[in-house]
Design an enzyme around this catalytic site. Structure first.
Site, PDB file in Angstrom:
ATOM      1  N   CYS A 119       1.040  -1.085  -0.015  1.00 34.67           N
ATOM      2  CA  CYS A 119       0.113  -0.068   0.322  1.00 34.67           C
ATOM      3  C   CYS A 119       0.917   1.186  -0.129  1.00 34.67           C
ATOM      4  CB  CYS A 119      -1.344  -0.155   0.686  1.00 34.67           C
ATOM      5  SG  CYS A 119      -1.721  -1.197   1.360  1.00 34.67           S
ATOM      6  N   ARG A 125       3.813  -0.435  -5.453  1.00 39.06           N
ATOM      7  CA  ARG A 125       3.549  -0.949  -3.607  1.00 39.06           C
ATOM      8  C   ARG A 125       2.242  -1.560  -3.248  1.00 39.06           C
ATOM      9  NH1 ARG A 125       6.596   1.746  -0.034  1.00 39.06           N
ATOM     10  NH2 ARG A 125       5.614   1.347   1.948  1.00 39.06           N
ATOM     11  N   TRP A 185      -2.605  -2.789  -1.549  1.00 33.06           N
ATOM     12  CA  TRP A 185      -2.493  -3.951  -1.709  1.00 33.06           C
ATOM     13  C   TRP A 185      -3.242  -5.387  -0.835  1.00 33.06           C
ATOM     14  CZ3 TRP A 185      -0.944  -8.385   1.136  1.00 33.06           C
ATOM     15  CH2 TRP A 185      -0.428  -9.441   0.196  1.00 33.06           C
ATOM     16  N   ASN A 187      -1.466   2.788   5.422  1.00 31.65           N
ATOM     17  CA  ASN A 187      -0.727   0.973   4.933  1.00 31.65           C
ATOM     18  C   ASN A 187      -0.352   0.209   6.429  1.00 31.65           C
ATOM     19  OD1 ASN A 187       2.852   1.178   4.101  1.00 31.65           O
ATOM     20  ND2 ASN A 187       1.586  -0.361   3.598  1.00 31.65           N
ATOM     21  N   GLY A 188      -0.696  -0.771   6.038  1.00 29.88           N
ATOM     22  CA  GLY A 188       0.059  -1.873   8.357  1.00 29.88           C
ATOM     23  C   GLY A 188      -0.422  -2.748   8.228  1.00 29.88           C
ATOM     24  N   GLU A 203      16.814 -17.573  -8.737  1.00 20.97           N
ATOM     25  CA  GLU A 203      16.358 -16.560  -9.081  1.00 20.97           C
ATOM     26  C   GLU A 203      15.370 -16.553 -10.401  1.00 20.97           C
ATOM     27  OE1 GLU A 203      15.482 -13.703  -7.461  1.00 20.97           O
ATOM     28  OE2 GLU A 203      16.227 -12.610  -9.022  1.00 20.97           O
ATOM     29  N   LYS A 217      11.441 -15.249 -11.602  1.00 22.57           N
ATOM     30  CA  LYS A 217      11.231 -14.229 -12.336  1.00 22.57           C
ATOM     31  C   LYS A 217      10.648 -15.179 -13.017  1.00 22.57           C
ATOM     32  CE  LYS A 217      12.717 -11.817 -10.850  1.00 22.57           C
ATOM     33  NZ  LYS A 217      13.591 -11.104  -9.243  1.00 22.57           N
ATOM     34  N   GLU A 252       6.761 -15.407 -10.960  1.00 19.40           N
ATOM     35  CA  GLU A 252       6.531 -13.881 -10.691  1.00 19.40           C
ATOM     36  C   GLU A 252       5.818 -12.953 -12.285  1.00 19.40           C
ATOM     37  OE1 GLU A 252       9.039 -11.475  -7.974  1.00 19.40           O
ATOM     38  OE2 GLU A 252      10.507 -11.282  -9.618  1.00 19.40           O
ATOM     39  N   HIS A 266      15.455 -37.252  -7.059  1.00 15.18           N
ATOM     40  CA  HIS A 266      14.528 -37.341  -5.731  1.00 15.18           C
ATOM     41  C   HIS A 266      13.434 -36.412  -6.100  1.00 15.18           C
ATOM     42  CE1 HIS A 266      18.282 -38.321  -4.219  1.00 15.18           C
ATOM     43  NE2 HIS A 266      18.819 -37.370  -4.191  1.00 15.18           N
ATOM     44  N   LYS A 271       5.769  -4.600  -4.876  1.00 10.96           N
ATOM     45  CA  LYS A 271       7.451  -4.388  -4.636  1.00 10.96           C
ATOM     46  C   LYS A 271       7.645  -4.294  -3.393  1.00 10.96           C
ATOM     47  CE  LYS A 271      11.081  -3.155  -7.281  1.00 10.96           C
ATOM     48  NZ  LYS A 271      11.833  -4.534  -7.062  1.00 10.96           N
TER      49      LYS A 271
HETATM   50  C1  G6P Z   1       9.017  -8.438  -2.953  1.00  5.04           C
HETATM   51  C2  G6P Z   1       9.701  -8.165  -4.442  1.00  5.04           C
HETATM   52  C3  G6P Z   1      11.275  -8.858  -4.649  1.00  5.04           C
HETATM   53  C4  G6P Z   1      11.884  -8.769  -3.729  1.00  5.04           C
HETATM   54  C5  G6P Z   1      11.530  -8.934  -2.028  1.00  5.04           C
HETATM   55  C6  G6P Z   1      12.425  -8.366  -0.883  1.00  5.04           C
HETATM   56  O1  G6P Z   1       8.381  -9.923  -3.288  1.00  5.04           O
HETATM   57  O2  G6P Z   1       8.468  -8.533  -5.325  1.00  5.04           O
HETATM   58  O3  G6P Z   1      11.227  -8.561  -5.903  1.00  5.04           O
HETATM   59  O4  G6P Z   1      12.728  -9.543  -3.836  1.00  5.04           O
HETATM   60  O5  G6P Z   1      10.020  -8.327  -1.706  1.00  5.04           O
HETATM   61  O6  G6P Z   1      12.322  -7.424  -1.402  1.00  5.04           O
HETATM   62  P1  G6P Z   1      13.244  -6.388  -0.589  1.00  5.04           P
HETATM   63  O7  G6P Z   1      13.176  -4.762  -0.932  1.00  5.04           O
HETATM   64  O8  G6P Z   1      13.299  -6.890   0.856  1.00  5.04           O
HETATM   65  O9  G6P Z   1      14.923  -6.639  -0.773  1.00  5.04           O
END
Ligand code: G6P
Length: 612
Positions: free
Chosen positions: A2, A27, A73, A99-100, A485, A489, A492, A508, A607
């Site tokens: 948010c 956000r 969010w 927010n929170g 990673e 990608k 997501e 396994h 994000k």
């Molecule tokens: C969210 C974002 C990711 C990020 C993660 C941790 O899931 O979408 O891209 O890696 O948070 O965020 P930070 O700001 O702590 O790296």
């Protein structure tokens, strides 16, 4: 999660709020809303993105110089018009953006219901709006800010919030605990936001609010107290943000722009740290604490999402070169245990945003146990950067695409420098190895740039596999985190189920998934694990699996064996993660794009994850 924004000044509030909300959409983008205080309170809100909100605003009713806004969010209550913020109190005295999470909202709600309050939405925020109103109505003398302080003293949980009171038309009340909030000081204007980049074109002078601060922001006055009404001192900081950083430039998406920025970003991360003569690595932010790091028994590295993957890469580097035991933890899980930590431990917290709620809670836990807490962070002035004992900025610039790309490689750059510096200081690396690694590290930006030249080729590979509904990513050693990673990608942004696996583990379980429809992306450049990966590829091919391999340029053997290859230049094996991730970022970008997905704002994600 948010984003909240507020404006009080001489200009029309609405354009400032809408512009700010668009910047805050990273956000969350489930719903958006604004409230403007003029003669009365005008609220416009709707499900969906800010662009949708704009269609719901009646311009002639939206004039005014004071306002607040929100992009959501969803936590409590589905994304809907009624659950969108601003939330209004029952009698219409207060409106609030938040927010929170108010953790005890159920209890507070039951109390308020017993007092005759009814609720329109499913949100915890409406409970807070009504609680403020309840205190406001208790006595004639109570000001809006006192009512906010009294309400917040009853709250368990996290908040960054802004409140308007219809009877006190000259102020915004803003408060934070656990969720970020900054106030911007403009010319005859104040701004409040979850992120300073919201108002960067209006001012670079900001005040970071701290936990339990309650600010009263008026046209020509700013006061800061805590919840208990004690005045709090504050510092005005300067933020250095270029407005150009916030635009997509010629790129169709922020994610693609950010992928392409990586060669320059890594140079920026190295600037002033990796010396041209390759003798010494300078990490100024750690200078004072380095002796303690050198003597540490153990390093615990903590992060979430992509930052956790960067932490895993650091584990390989630190154990091999600095010969120090390393543990890597998800921030959320670290808090769920009763970790044994002492003042001989270094706890390193990695976060792009510096605001991830779980990472901040892990920081607190580490500090409580007496460990040295160091932060690896991108956002300057973020909570993590302010609350750790010391740290290093990654200097990746503003990252807007929800899927992290350049922030990841910049984290790996900082962590590699850190590992080499520590190894050198401890005498656990030979001068020759150190010299080779530092030299090769300085060559990484050019090698990254050369991989980007293959973008079109990678796009064609993406086009072949975009119908796949699952994918498996495999790697070994320091390329296992790269496989994780790469899978993250893809899942997501394209909603294709993707799993990253240590290649040695496929027998396994995951090999049962292999058939002629499953793309298996194998990260297999030349290194000590190469032959084992070749075997894994044979095993997959024997079961009619599709193999897309990330290989060292010129690898004819895997070119024959794999269905498709993506090449990376030769490099020292310890530095291969920098290069191997680039084709995987491009592959997922193109698959998501070709599937018609919202690349920069994938569904359900945000994000900055500021709730636990
Ligand atoms: C969210 C974002 C990711 C990020 C993660 C941790 O899931 O979408 O891209 O890696 O948070 O965020 P930070 O700001 O702590 O790296």
């Amino acid at each position: 999660m948010c984003g909240i924004v507020g404006y009080i000044g001489k200009e029309e509030a609405l354009p400032v709020l809408i512009g700010g909300l668009k910047r805050l959409e990273y956000r969350g983008y489930d719903s958006a809303g604004v409230a403007i205080l003029n003669g009365s309170l005008e609220i416009f809100k709707s499900k969906g993105k800010v662009a949708n909100l704009e269609n719901h605003i009646v311009p002639e009713r939206a004039h005014g110089n004071i306002g607040i806004g929100h992009t959501r969010w969803a936590t409590h209550g589905e994304p809907s018009d009624v659950n969108a913020h601003p939330q209004l109190s029952q009698n219409g005295n207060f409106t609030i953006v938040h927010n929170g999470i108010i953790e005890n909202y159920d209890l507070l709600k039951t109390d308020l219901e017993a007092k005759g309050y009814t609720f329109q939405s499913e949100t915890d925020t409406e409970v807070l709006a009504n609680l403020i109103e309840y205190f406001y109505n208790q006595e004639v003398e109570v000001s809006a800010e006192t009512a906010v302080q009294l309400a917040l003293s009853k709250v368990v949980g996290a908040y960054g919030l802004a409140v308007l009171c219809v009877n006190e038309k000259d102020k915004i009340i803003a408060a934070r605990k656990g969720s970020p909030l900054v106030v911007g000081l403009g010319t005859d204007a104040y701004f409040v936001s979850s992120d300073a980049n919201t108002f960067v074109e209006h001012t670079n002078q900001i005040i970071y609010l701290n936990d339990e601060d309650v600010a009263v922001i008026q046209h020509k006055n700013f006061t800061l107290k805590n919840i208990g009404n004690t005045p709090v001192s504050f510092k005005i900081s300067n933020v250095n943000l270029e407005i150009g950083e916030l635009s997509k430039g010629d790129y169709e998406h922020y994610m693609l722009k950010e992928i392409y920025e990586q060669p320059n970003i890594i140079k920026e991360t190295f600037r002033g740290r990796l010396k041209p003569e390759h003798t010494e690595i300078v990490l100024g932010g750690l200078l004072n604490v380095f002796p303690r790091i050198k003597e540490a028994n153990r390093i615990i590295i903590i992060g979430c999402g992509t930052s956790w993957h960067a932490a895993l890469i650091a584990e390989y580097l630190l154990e091999e070169y600095a010969q120090i035991p390393v543990e890597v933890e998800y921030a959320s899980e670290f808090r769920c245990r009763k970790p044994v930590i002492s003042d001989k431990d270094v706890v390193m917290l990695i976060s792009q945003s510096g605001e991830t709620a779980d990472t901040l809670a892990a920081l607190q836990l580490a500090k409580d146990k007496g460990a040295l807490a160091i932060g690896i962070c991108n956002v300057v002035g973020s909570t993590l950067s302010r609350e750790t004992d010391a740290g290093v900025y990654t200097h990746a610039g503003v990252e807007i695409g929800v899927a992290s790309t350049k922030a990841f490689t910049a984290q790996v750059a900082v962590l590699t420098m850190f590992a080499l510096k520590l190894a050198k200081a401890k005498g656990t690396i030979s001068d020759a190895d150190y010299g080779v690694l530092v030299k090769e590290l300085s060559e990484i930006p050019d090698k990254l740039a050369s991989i980007l030249l293959d973008n079109e080729k990678i796009k064609q590979i993406a086009a072949k596999y975009l119908e796949a509904n699952a994918a498996l990513y495999l790697g070994r050693g320091n390329l296992f985190p790269v496989a994780l990673e790469g899978a993250l990608k893809l899942k997501e942004i394209s909603y294709v189920h993707a799993e990253g696996y240590a290649a040695g583990e496929i027998k396994h379980g995951p090999i049962a998934l292999v058939d002629d429809k499953l793309p298996v992306i194998v990260v297999a450049p030349q290194n000590e694990h190469y032959e084992k990966l070749v075997n894994n590829i044979q095993e997959i091919k024997a079961r009619k699996g599709i193999v897309i391999a990330v290989v060292t340029k010129g690898d004819k053997r895997l070119q024959k064996m794999a269905d498709d290859i993506m090449e990376i230049p030769t490099c020292h094996p310890a530095l291969a993660p920098f290069l191997a991730i680039i084709p995987l970022q491009l592959l997922s970008y193109h698959i998501a794009y070709l599937r018609g997905c919202d690349v920069d704002q994938p569904r359900n994600l945000a994000k900055s994850v500021t709730v636990e």
